[in-house]
Design a protein around this motif. Sequence first.
Motif, short mmCIF file in Angstrom:
data_model
loop_
_atom_site.label_atom_id
_atom_site.label_comp_id
_atom_site.label_asym_id
_atom_site.label_seq_id
_atom_site.Cartn_x
_atom_site.Cartn_y
_atom_site.Cartn_z
N LYS A 137 0.80 -1.22 0.00
CA LYS A 137 0.00 0.00 0.00
C LYS A 137 0.83 1.28 0.00
O LYS A 137 0.29 2.37 -0.16
N GLN A 138 2.15 1.14 0.22
CA GLN A 138 3.03 2.33 0.30
C GLN A 138 2.46 3.34 1.30
O GLN A 138 2.18 4.51 0.97
N LEU A 139 2.31 2.89 2.53
CA LEU A 139 1.66 3.69 3.56
C LEU A 139 2.58 4.79 4.09
O LEU A 139 3.80 4.63 4.14
N GLU A 140 1.95 5.88 4.52
CA GLU A 140 2.68 7.00 5.11
C GLU A 140 1.84 7.59 6.23
O GLU A 140 0.62 7.42 6.26
N PRO A 141 2.46 8.28 7.21
CA PRO A 141 1.70 8.89 8.31
C PRO A 141 0.72 9.93 7.78
O PRO A 141 1.08 10.74 6.92
N LYS A 142 -0.51 9.91 8.31
CA LYS A 142 -1.55 10.82 7.83
C LYS A 142 -2.13 11.70 8.93
O LYS A 142 -2.42 12.87 8.70
#
Length: 241
Positions: A137-142
């Motif tokens: 998902k190529q997650l990053e802090p949101k």
Amino acid sequence: MTKLKHMFQRKEKKYLLSYADFEQLIVKLGSDLVEDEYGLHTISSLYFDTEDYDLIRASIEKPDYREKFRLRAYGEPQESTPVFLEIKKKYAGIVYKRRVAMPLEEVADYIAQPEDKFASGVERQVSQEISWLLARKQLEPKVMIAYERRAFFAPSEPEFRVTFDFNIRYRQEDLQLLSGTEGARVAPEIDVLMEVKALGAYPIWFAEALANLAIYPGSFTKYGQTYQRYLFKKESFQHVI
């Protein structure tokens, strides 16, 4: 100290209470519910998502399967404080939580190479799931979401727990758990969010207390409400310009 669980499953149901509801419920339940060893404590969670918020947008549609990923801390964390990286899944009404713990100062390196942290066992298995999710998902802090919690358990029902969350707030900037828990209220109209966590039916004494006080389930997820009320508006504006 409570023994760390890396994996568990249960049903969770939410109730939106006023302060008066909360106080009356605690009195009515008496000794059937006992507050845990932590008392009133702060929880802060850094939620990760895709660039376009795919995880929470899918979750809001309420499919049979949904998932979230977050970094969670209890209390005011320092660099050496143990924190939890958690995958929270929901399938057919059952919540499954899978997590690993490590000092906050090691999290950045772990996210860069999560499989190398644990050699074997349950932690290794969960670590591989986290690695796969981050890569896929190529997650990053949101967004950071914090609140104060009081948690209770039933001595007669070991798997039955009830938590009460106060002052639920969020922050979109300075997404570091070391930066404190300040933020704006997510839902100012809600005094207390009660979550009931159980494997099966509620104990009769608890169900009767809810009925006597006319307390009924509601719909509220902290990240979901934050996205719908604040992040979605900002995201839509950015897409327009």
